[in-house]
Design a protein around this motif. Sequence first.
Motif, mmCIF file in Angstrom:
data_model
loop_
_atom_site.group_PDB
_atom_site.id
_atom_site.type_symbol
_atom_site.label_atom_id
_atom_site.label_comp_id
_atom_site.label_asym_id
_atom_site.label_seq_id
_atom_site.Cartn_x
_atom_site.Cartn_y
_atom_site.Cartn_z
ATOM 1 N N UNK A 1 -19.918 16.381 -0.059
ATOM 2 C CA UNK A 1 -20.458 15.617 -1.188
ATOM 3 C C UNK A 1 -19.346 15.188 -2.128
ATOM 4 N N UNK A 2 -18.411 16.133 -2.387
ATOM 5 C CA UNK A 2 -17.285 15.783 -3.267
ATOM 6 C C UNK A 2 -16.416 14.694 -2.640
ATOM 7 N N UNK A 3 -16.177 14.823 -1.309
ATOM 8 C CA UNK A 3 -15.347 13.810 -0.628
ATOM 9 C C UNK A 3 -16.046 12.458 -0.654
ATOM 10 N N UNK A 4 -17.373 12.482 -0.378
ATOM 11 C CA UNK A 4 -18.108 11.208 -0.380
ATOM 12 C C UNK A 4 -18.108 10.591 -1.770
ATOM 13 N N UNK A 5 -18.339 11.463 -2.759
ATOM 14 C CA UNK A 5 -18.348 10.939 -4.124
ATOM 15 C C UNK A 5 -16.979 10.402 -4.511
ATOM 16 N N UNK A 6 -15.920 11.206 -4.167
ATOM 17 C CA UNK A 6 -14.570 10.740 -4.467
ATOM 18 C C UNK A 6 -14.228 9.482 -3.695
ATOM 19 N N UNK A 7 -14.642 9.463 -2.418
ATOM 20 C CA UNK A 7 -14.363 8.274 -1.606
ATOM 21 C C UNK A 7 -15.110 7.067 -2.136
ATOM 22 N N UNK A 8 -16.377 7.299 -2.562
ATOM 23 C CA UNK A 8 -17.146 6.192 -3.127
ATOM 24 C C UNK A 8 -16.468 5.628 -4.360
ATOM 25 N N UNK A 9 -16.037 6.574 -5.218
ATOM 26 C CA UNK A 9 -15.336 6.124 -6.428
ATOM 27 C C UNK A 9 -14.040 5.421 -6.069
ATOM 28 N N UNK A 10 -13.303 6.008 -5.085
ATOM 29 C CA UNK A 10 -12.025 5.402 -4.692
ATOM 30 C C UNK A 10 -12.250 4.020 -4.074
ATOM 31 N N UNK A 11 -13.270 3.909 -3.201
ATOM 32 C CA UNK A 11 -13.550 2.610 -2.588
ATOM 33 C C UNK A 11 -13.984 1.596 -3.636
ATOM 34 N N UNK A 12 -14.780 2.086 -4.588
ATOM 35 C CA UNK A 12 -15.210 1.170 -5.659
ATOM 36 C C UNK A 12 -14.008 0.704 -6.471
ATOM 37 N N UNK A 13 -13.114 1.658 -6.766
ATOM 38 C CA UNK A 13 -11.899 1.269 -7.501
ATOM 39 C C UNK A 13 -11.037 0.330 -6.675
ATOM 40 N N UNK A 14 -10.957 0.633 -5.348
ATOM 41 C CA UNK A 14 -10.178 -0.259 -4.477
ATOM 42 C C UNK A 14 -10.793 -1.656 -4.442
ATOM 43 N N UNK A 15 -12.124 -1.682 -4.377
ATOM 44 C CA UNK A 15 -12.785 -2.983 -4.353
ATOM 45 C C UNK A 15 -12.540 -3.732 -5.657
ATOM 46 N N UNK A 16 -12.602 -2.978 -6.757
ATOM 47 C CA UNK A 16 -12.350 -3.637 -8.042
ATOM 48 C C UNK A 16 -10.911 -4.148 -8.105
ATOM 49 N N UNK A 17 -9.962 -3.292 -7.632
ATOM 50 C CA UNK A 17 -8.566 -3.739 -7.623
ATOM 51 C C UNK A 17 -8.389 -4.949 -6.714
ATOM 52 N N UNK A 18 -9.090 -4.915 -5.560
ATOM 53 C CA UNK A 18 -9.015 -6.059 -4.648
ATOM 54 C C UNK A 18 -9.587 -7.312 -5.292
ATOM 55 N N UNK A 19 -10.713 -7.109 -6.013
ATOM 56 C CA UNK A 19 -11.298 -8.247 -6.748
ATOM 57 C C UNK A 19 -10.309 -8.801 -7.760
ATOM 58 N N UNK A 20 -9.725 -7.906 -8.539
ATOM 59 C CA UNK A 20 -8.776 -8.341 -9.561
ATOM 60 C C UNK A 20 -7.592 -9.068 -8.929
ATOM 61 N N UNK A 21 -7.120 -8.483 -7.797
ATOM 62 C CA UNK A 21 -5.976 -9.110 -7.135
ATOM 63 C C UNK A 21 -6.331 -10.501 -6.621
ATOM 64 N N UNK A 22 -7.520 -10.592 -5.983
ATOM 65 C CA UNK A 22 -7.927 -11.892 -5.438
ATOM 66 C C UNK A 22 -8.107 -12.923 -6.540
ATOM 67 N N UNK A 23 -8.817 -12.540 -7.594
ATOM 68 C CA UNK A 23 -9.060 -13.468 -8.700
ATOM 69 C C UNK A 23 -7.753 -13.854 -9.372
ATOM 70 N N UNK A 24 -6.888 -12.853 -9.558
ATOM 71 C CA UNK A 24 -5.607 -13.129 -10.204
ATOM 72 C C UNK A 24 -4.762 -14.064 -9.354
ATOM 73 N N UNK A 25 -4.795 -13.827 -8.013
ATOM 74 C CA UNK A 25 -4.020 -14.706 -7.120
ATOM 75 C C UNK A 25 -4.548 -16.138 -7.171
ATOM 76 N N UNK A 26 -5.890 -16.297 -7.199
ATOM 77 C CA UNK A 26 -6.476 -17.643 -7.283
ATOM 78 C C UNK A 26 -6.073 -18.306 -8.591
ATOM 79 N N UNK A 27 -6.144 -17.512 -9.678
ATOM 80 C CA UNK A 27 -5.785 -18.084 -10.982
ATOM 81 C C UNK A 27 -4.325 -18.509 -11.003
ATOM 82 N N UNK A 28 -3.462 -17.678 -10.429
ATOM 83 C CA UNK A 28 -2.040 -18.034 -10.403
ATOM 84 C C UNK A 28 -1.797 -19.287 -9.559
ATOM 85 N N UNK A 29 -2.425 -19.315 -8.369
ATOM 86 C CA UNK A 29 -2.220 -20.478 -7.495
ATOM 87 C C UNK A 29 -2.708 -21.759 -8.161
ATOM 88 N N UNK A 30 -3.857 -21.680 -8.788
ATOM 89 C CA UNK A 30 -4.376 -22.897 -9.440
ATOM 90 C C UNK A 30 -3.515 -23.288 -10.625
#
Length: 697
Positions: free
Chosen positions: A29-58
């Motif tokens: 349960x702790x691993x799943x919860x930690x992994x869920x949080x980590x994946x969510x953070x990774x997804x958020x970081x990926x979102x930020x990276x993607x959006x930031x890259x689009x903004x920079x390119x434009x």
Amino acid sequence: MKKPHQSLSFKIILTVLIGTILSNLVIGALVIRGSSTALQNMMYEDLQHSVNAVAKDMNLNNERDVRMLQTLAMIPQIRDDNISLYDKYQIVHASQTLDKNYIDVSILDLEGNGYIKDGTETANFAAYPYFQQAVKGNLYITDPFIEKDTKAVIMVYAYPVRDFNNKISNVVFCTVNGFKLSDLCMEHPMANNRKPYVISAATKITLANEDHWKVAVEDLAEIERQNQGTPLGTHLTQMLSGETGHDIYSDNGKMWMAAWERIPNTTWIAACSVPFADFQERLSTLIQGIIIAFIIMTILSLSIVTYVIRYSIKPLRQLKKAITQISSQNADLTTRLKVSAQDEVGDVVSGFNGFTEKLHNIIRQIKQSKEGLDNAGNQMGTITEDTSSAISEIIANIDSVNSQILNQSASVDETAGAVNEIASNITSLEKMIDSQSSGVVMASTAVEEMISNIASVNQSVAKMAQSFEELEHNVETGSSKQQDVNDKIEQIKAQSEMLQDANTAISTIAEQTNLLAMNAAIEAAHAGESGKGFSVVADEIRKLSETSGEQSKTIGVQLGKIRDSIEQVVTASIESRESFKEVTNKIRKTDELVRQIKGAMEEQQQGSKQISDALHSMNDSTVEVKNASTEMSEGNNQILQEVQNLQNATATMKDSIAEMSIGAKKINATGEALGDISQIMKESINKISNEIDLFKV
């Protein structure tokens, strides 16, 4: 109801299994919860990276296109007013080849006229906002829009051209493919091919999207209005505010995570939304892996624990088997267990071996004692049988002797009757003499006892006289001490009277002091102002005098009470002294009476001795008379004595034989009881022997 038997290994394995499952569940349960949080953070970081890259390119794209227009605007031929608009068009139009997304690059005059279609036609752009803003000296970038004539989605960059006098002379602009922004978004996809998109915070129109049909068409303001008050509506409101941010929202029961960033120098918003299901798919894979690992680890740990526990409790099984053997019919105390474990189980096995060794020694000693008990029991039985036989023979012999003595007793009784008839007269005389002698002896004995009692009384009276002397001495000592107390009380009384006189003098002095203080106060009043200080002193003296007077009265009262108490003590002391004197007189009178009694008892003792001497003389005379009578009947007495002795001996023998018969019967009964006890003891010894024989030593 007896509970079903459960082995210790089963309980331990079950406990370990439950603990392993619980611990693995918690860890999972702790691993799943930690992994869920980590994946969510990774997804958020990926979102930020993607959006930031689009903004920079434009932003870079806009800067590149703007620099291209600025470069064209700085060309001298373009700034020169003497060069025709067509020639300028040819120069700027050559830049169209720099980017495949350039649809047209042209130049306009201040009226908005310019060449199109490779310079073959002219058109007026005065009504377009980008021309109007550029003429005012501003850089202007349009949102992608649908061109009226061609219905193509385009966007325009416009920049003013200044002549050598720094006056606006022309406007250069570049028409770009409107899907270029969408293509830039496609270059930075998220996981599961989720593509970013661009919207306008000013117009709330979609500017770039993987679905080209939404570009310049989709109205987010209308979607926001339709979903007002919902999580989606709130999300659109935050995103269209024009500020960089992120949030989590739900749309039709589906959770989304979104991030957006404003593109510099524009009102454009680069954004991207990703459903939670994307990272939950990864999480599902992780959960499946955790479950598989959980099952494998549980089975592996259970197998290891089962092996270790079974190996560890193997000595306990051996211990159980050994205890069962000892408790069974064949109690083998020679059994010893091998100690192979250096733990608590090994300690238990060692303790069992020690206990068995000690029990073995005890049972061995009991077995050795059992043989002695067997021999003693057998000997006791034999002796009991022999004794019973001997007692039976003794009883038979006693019965035979008793018959003979009865016959002899009858003959002796007949002889005694004849002799008694002959000596009857002599016996009568002897009885009279015996009676007289007995009376004298009894009188002599009584007198001697009286003399002895008188001596005892004399001793008691002497002790009493001595006690009275001591008592008289003590009373005299007490009377002397009482006199000393009386003297001390008289001294205290005299001192009390002296204190009373002193208190009276103090009271008199206080009264005189009070009078003096009053006179001083009167004189001070006569003196006026100069006597105020003396008046204060006089007032204080008066108060002191009054206080002393009151204290003197109080002391007088207390001294009066003390005097009364002393008088009461003096009276009691006098009465006590008189009582001591009276007691002394009574003791003296009693002592005189005791001494008189002592003298009378001594005289009585002398008289008793004289009576005793007279009785002894009478007894001697009686003895002489008795001796003479004895000599007269000596012959008859000798015959009678011999017959009497024979009769007495016969009676004694008869009684002795009867007692011997009774004793023999008792001995016989005792022997029978002893035989029964011997039999019971033998049976008990046999039972103990049978129980002890069960142990192998």
